[in-house]
Design a protein around this motif. Structure first.
Motif, PDB file in Angstrom:
ATOM      1  N   ALA A  51       0.831  -1.202   0.000  1.00 29.59           N
ATOM      2  CA  ALA A  51       0.000   0.000   0.000  1.00 29.59           C
ATOM      3  C   ALA A  51       0.870   1.258   0.000  1.00 29.59           C
ATOM      4  CB  ALA A  51      -0.922  -0.008   1.221  1.00 29.59           C
ATOM      5  N   SER A  52       0.214   2.396  -0.197  1.00 28.76           N
ATOM      6  CA  SER A  52       0.907   3.692  -0.164  1.00 28.76           C
ATOM      7  C   SER A  52       0.007   4.701   0.524  1.00 28.76           C
ATOM      8  CB  SER A  52       1.241   4.163  -1.585  1.00 28.76           C
ATOM      9  OG  SER A  52       0.056   4.320  -2.354  1.00 28.76           O
ATOM     10  N   THR A  53       0.583   5.818   0.916  1.00 27.10           N
ATOM     11  CA  THR A  53      -0.201   6.847   1.583  1.00 27.10           C
ATOM     12  C   THR A  53      -0.804   7.802   0.563  1.00 27.10           C
ATOM     13  OG1 THR A  53       1.719   8.296   1.835  1.00 27.10           O
ATOM     14  CG2 THR A  53       1.277   6.731   3.618  1.00 27.10           C
ATOM     15  N   ASN A  54      -1.765   8.601   1.006  1.00 26.01           N
ATOM     16  CA  ASN A  54      -2.412   9.552   0.122  1.00 26.01           C
ATOM     17  C   ASN A  54      -1.443  10.630  -0.344  1.00 26.01           C
ATOM     18  OD1 ASN A  54      -4.554  12.253   0.062  1.00 26.01           O
ATOM     19  ND2 ASN A  54      -5.037  10.427  -1.110  1.00 26.01           N
ATOM     20  N   ASN A  55      -0.467  10.970   0.474  1.00 28.76           N
ATOM     21  CA  ASN A  55       0.494  12.014   0.116  1.00 28.76           C
ATOM     22  C   ASN A  55       1.680  11.495  -0.682  1.00 28.76           C
ATOM     23  OD1 ASN A  55      -0.998  13.090   2.591  1.00 28.76           O
ATOM     24  ND2 ASN A  55       0.136  14.890   1.941  1.00 28.76           N
ATOM     25  N   ASN A  56       1.836  10.187  -0.762  1.00 25.94           N
ATOM     26  CA  ASN A  56       2.970   9.616  -1.485  1.00 25.94           C
ATOM     27  C   ASN A  56       2.545   8.289  -2.104  1.00 25.94           C
ATOM     28  OD1 ASN A  56       5.390   8.573  -2.410  1.00 25.94           O
ATOM     29  ND2 ASN A  56       6.569   9.280  -0.647  1.00 25.94           N
ATOM     30  N   SER A  57       2.501   8.225  -3.436  1.00 24.06           N
ATOM     31  CA  SER A  57       2.006   7.046  -4.137  1.00 24.06           C
ATOM     32  C   SER A  57       3.003   5.897  -4.193  1.00 24.06           C
ATOM     33  CB  SER A  57       1.601   7.423  -5.571  1.00 24.06           C
ATOM     34  OG  SER A  57       0.500   8.286  -5.559  1.00 24.06           O
ATOM     35  N   CYS A 114      -6.525  13.750  -1.355  1.00 25.88           N
ATOM     36  CA  CYS A 114      -6.469  13.821  -2.816  1.00 25.88           C
ATOM     37  C   CYS A 114      -6.941  12.497  -3.418  1.00 25.88           C
ATOM     38  CB  CYS A 114      -5.038  14.130  -3.266  1.00 25.88           C
ATOM     39  SG  CYS A 114      -4.790  13.984  -5.045  1.00 25.88           S
ATOM     40  N   TYR A 115      -7.877  12.574  -4.355  1.00 26.02           N
ATOM     41  CA  TYR A 115      -8.358  11.385  -5.060  1.00 26.02           C
ATOM     42  C   TYR A 115      -7.431  11.136  -6.252  1.00 26.02           C
ATOM     43  CZ  TYR A 115     -12.479  11.728  -2.117  1.00 26.02           C
ATOM     44  OH  TYR A 115     -13.327  11.776  -1.027  1.00 26.02           O
ATOM     45  N   LYS A 116      -6.336  10.433  -5.975  1.00 24.76           N
ATOM     46  CA  LYS A 116      -5.242  10.302  -6.940  1.00 24.76           C
ATOM     47  C   LYS A 116      -5.653   9.602  -8.228  1.00 24.76           C
ATOM     48  CE  LYS A 116      -2.950   8.224  -3.747  1.00 24.76           C
ATOM     49  NZ  LYS A 116      -1.921   7.512  -2.958  1.00 24.76           N
ATOM     50  N   ASP A 117      -6.545   8.608  -8.113  1.00 26.11           N
ATOM     51  CA  ASP A 117      -6.931   7.842  -9.298  1.00 26.11           C
ATOM     52  C   ASP A 117      -7.770   8.650 -10.273  1.00 26.11           C
ATOM     53  OD1 ASP A 117      -5.608   5.646  -8.293  1.00 26.11           O
ATOM     54  OD2 ASP A 117      -7.395   4.798  -7.332  1.00 26.11           O
ATOM     55  N   PHE A 158       3.659  13.107 -11.204  1.00 24.03           N
ATOM     56  CA  PHE A 158       4.166  14.453 -10.933  1.00 24.03           C
ATOM     57  C   PHE A 158       3.921  14.760  -9.463  1.00 24.03           C
ATOM     58  CE2 PHE A 158      -0.197  14.782 -12.382  1.00 24.03           C
ATOM     59  CZ  PHE A 158      -0.775  15.627 -11.451  1.00 24.03           C
ATOM     60  N   ASN A 159       4.475  15.867  -9.012  1.00 23.72           N
ATOM     61  CA  ASN A 159       4.285  16.311  -7.632  1.00 23.72           C
ATOM     62  C   ASN A 159       3.524  17.627  -7.630  1.00 23.72           C
ATOM     63  OD1 ASN A 159       6.038  14.184  -7.193  1.00 23.72           O
ATOM     64  ND2 ASN A 159       7.814  15.491  -6.844  1.00 23.72           N
ATOM     65  N   PHE A 160       2.693  17.816  -6.624  1.00 22.54           N
ATOM     66  CA  PHE A 160       2.084  19.130  -6.455  1.00 22.54           C
ATOM     67  C   PHE A 160       2.068  19.495  -4.975  1.00 22.54           C
ATOM     68  CE2 PHE A 160      -1.686  16.462  -5.971  1.00 22.54           C
ATOM     69  CZ  PHE A 160      -2.432  17.104  -4.994  1.00 22.54           C
ATOM     70  N   THR A 161       2.043  20.789  -4.728  1.00 19.86           N
ATOM     71  CA  THR A 161       2.125  21.305  -3.365  1.00 19.86           C
ATOM     72  C   THR A 161       0.961  22.256  -3.108  1.00 19.86           C
ATOM     73  OG1 THR A 161       4.546  21.189  -3.419  1.00 19.86           O
ATOM     74  CG2 THR A 161       3.548  22.573  -1.717  1.00 19.86           C
ATOM     75  N   ILE A 162       0.326  22.102  -1.956  1.00 15.85           N
ATOM     76  CA  ILE A 162      -0.654  23.081  -1.498  1.00 15.85           C
ATOM     77  C   ILE A 162      -0.024  23.832  -0.329  1.00 15.85           C
ATOM     78  CG2 ILE A 162      -2.672  21.818  -2.307  1.00 15.85           C
ATOM     79  CD1 ILE A 162      -3.063  20.725   0.475  1.00 15.85           C
ATOM     80  N   TYR A 163      -0.337  25.119  -0.225  1.00 11.51           N
ATOM     81  CA  TYR A 163       0.367  25.933   0.769  1.00 11.51           C
ATOM     82  C   TYR A 163      -0.507  27.093   1.235  1.00 11.51           C
ATOM     83  CZ  TYR A 163       1.041  28.696  -3.450  1.00 11.51           C
ATOM     84  OH  TYR A 163       0.810  29.405  -4.611  1.00 11.51           O
ATOM     85  N   ASN A 164      -0.232  27.535   2.439  1.00 15.14           N
ATOM     86  CA  ASN A 164      -0.794  28.771   2.968  1.00 15.14           C
ATOM     87  C   ASN A 164       0.266  29.426   3.845  1.00 15.14           C
ATOM     88  OD1 ASN A 164      -0.840  27.334   5.371  1.00 15.14           O
ATOM     89  ND2 ASN A 164      -3.053  26.958   5.316  1.00 15.14           N
ATOM     90  N   ASN A 165      -0.117  30.365   4.663  1.00 17.94           N
ATOM     91  CA  ASN A 165       0.867  31.070   5.495  1.00 17.94           C
ATOM     92  C   ASN A 165       1.441  30.183   6.601  1.00 17.94           C
ATOM     93  OD1 ASN A 165       0.542  33.471   4.069  1.00 17.94           O
ATOM     94  ND2 ASN A 165      -1.169  34.144   5.360  1.00 17.94           N
ATOM     95  N   PHE A 182       2.231  16.471  -2.297  1.00 19.79           N
ATOM     96  CA  PHE A 182       1.669  15.203  -2.750  1.00 19.79           C
ATOM     97  C   PHE A 182       2.572  14.667  -3.860  1.00 19.79           C
ATOM     98  CE2 PHE A 182      -1.844  17.316  -0.753  1.00 19.79           C
ATOM     99  CZ  PHE A 182      -2.633  16.296  -0.223  1.00 19.79           C
ATOM    100  N   LEU A 183       3.070  13.453  -3.692  1.00 19.28           N
ATOM    101  CA  LEU A 183       3.971  12.828  -4.636  1.00 19.28           C
ATOM    102  C   LEU A 183       3.222  11.739  -5.379  1.00 19.28           C
ATOM    103  CD1 LEU A 183       7.069  12.421  -2.285  1.00 19.28           C
ATOM    104  CD2 LEU A 183       6.471  14.381  -3.712  1.00 19.28           C
ATOM    105  N   LEU A 184       3.018  11.926  -6.666  1.00 21.18           N
ATOM    106  CA  LEU A 184       2.253  10.967  -7.465  1.00 21.18           C
ATOM    107  C   LEU A 184       3.188  10.215  -8.390  1.00 21.18           C
ATOM    108  CD1 LEU A 184      -0.737  13.274  -8.462  1.00 21.18           C
ATOM    109  CD2 LEU A 184      -0.494  11.843  -6.432  1.00 21.18           C
ATOM    110  N   ASP A 185       3.121   8.906  -8.340  1.00 17.58           N
ATOM    111  CA  ASP A 185       3.964   8.070  -9.177  1.00 17.58           C
ATOM    112  C   ASP A 185       3.144   6.870  -9.602  1.00 17.58           C
ATOM    113  OD1 ASP A 185       6.028   6.930 -10.519  1.00 17.58           O
ATOM    114  OD2 ASP A 185       7.028   6.135  -8.750  1.00 17.58           O
ATOM    115  N   ASN A 186       2.295   7.050 -10.611  1.00 10.11           N
ATOM    116  CA  ASN A 186       1.358   5.999 -11.028  1.00 10.11           C
ATOM    117  C   ASN A 186       1.903   5.236 -12.220  1.00 10.11           C
ATOM    118  OD1 ASN A 186      -0.519   6.886  -9.087  1.00 10.11           O
ATOM    119  ND2 ASN A 186      -1.156   8.515 -10.464  1.00 10.11           N
TER     120      ASN A 186
END
Length: 231
Positions: free
Chosen positions: A24-30, A120-123, A214-221, A227-231
């Motif tokens: 298995a993998s986590t939602n933040n890292n595939s 994140c709904y990675k699929d 690909f990777n994407f980042t969400i951010y605030n102050n 999130f690391l996606l490797d499908n």
């Protein structure tokens, strides 16, 4: 004797469940847990730089087969129906284990708070690109479905950094960044949409396609969550 067989059968079942969890993998890292272990100890999990045989996949399959045989042999007299339908039993164990893990991760998100509570709904992610003949630009659009599992109102920005695609040895690269702050109400699900224009070294060509690694980042102050996606 029967008691010993029963215990050995449960040991094989425990190994089977542990093996499934390592797949298995986590939602933040595939990347599967077992691949991360291989990486940590310096052993490649793939041949051919990720384009060949998946060593850990074959190892996990081998362990499943061995555990299935072990459960079948030891539980022939203890649980004859399980032993008789061992393939269906293993499939059921795998489905239940992955389902429980997924439910547990969503529950974990619920208790995190702030940006770590975003799932994140990675699929269902879509990242598509299109290039027109005679144009050195590549047009990229990305749709990312997410849900806020917390009881808080969240606001954040989003970026996809160093997205790259190699097509016929011609590298395409760009950065995608949302220009507006995104808001999520408690328990709200939303499709995050990003558009960008990248560049390519190949001008006299055209084409289109999609990309899922690909990777994407969400951010605030307060924080950044990647999130690391490797499908």
């Amino acid at each position: 004797m029967i008691k010993d067989n029963k215990i050995r059968g449960y040991i094989f079942l425990l190994i089977l469940i542990l093996n499934i969890l390592l797949m298995a993998s986590t939602n933040n890292n595939s990347t599967p847990f077992i691949d991360r272990i291989y990486y940590f100890i310096g052993i490649p999990s793939w041949s051919g730089n990720g384009n060949g045989l998946h060593y850990t996949g074959f190892l996990s399959l081998f362990i499943i087969i061995i555990c299935g045989i072990g459960i079948k042999i030891n539980w022939q007299k203890v649980y004859p129906k399980i032993s008789r339908y061992i393939i269906f039993f293993i499939m059921g164990v795998m489905i239940l284990t992955f389902t429980a893990f997924n439910k547990g991760e969503k529950l974990y998100k619920y208790f995190q708070g702030d940006l770590n509570s975003i799932y994140c709904y990675k699929d269902d992610i879509e990242l598509s690109y299109e290039k027109k003949d005679g144009d050195d630009k590549i047009y990229i659009e990305c749709i990312i479905p997410v849900k806020n599992y917390s009881n808080e109102d969240l606001e954040f920005g989003i970026s996809i950094e160093n997205f790259s695609e190699v097509k016929e040895d011609k590298l395409v690269t760009t950065n995608l960044s949302g220009k507006e702050i995104i808001g999520l109400d408690p328990k709200e699900m939303k499709l995050l949409k990003l558009k960008a224009v990248g560049t390519t070294f190949e001008k006299d060509s055209s084409g289109s396609g999609w990309y899922s690694s690909f990777n994407f980042t969400i951010y605030n102050n307060n924080e950044k969550v990647e999130f690391l996606l490797d499908n």
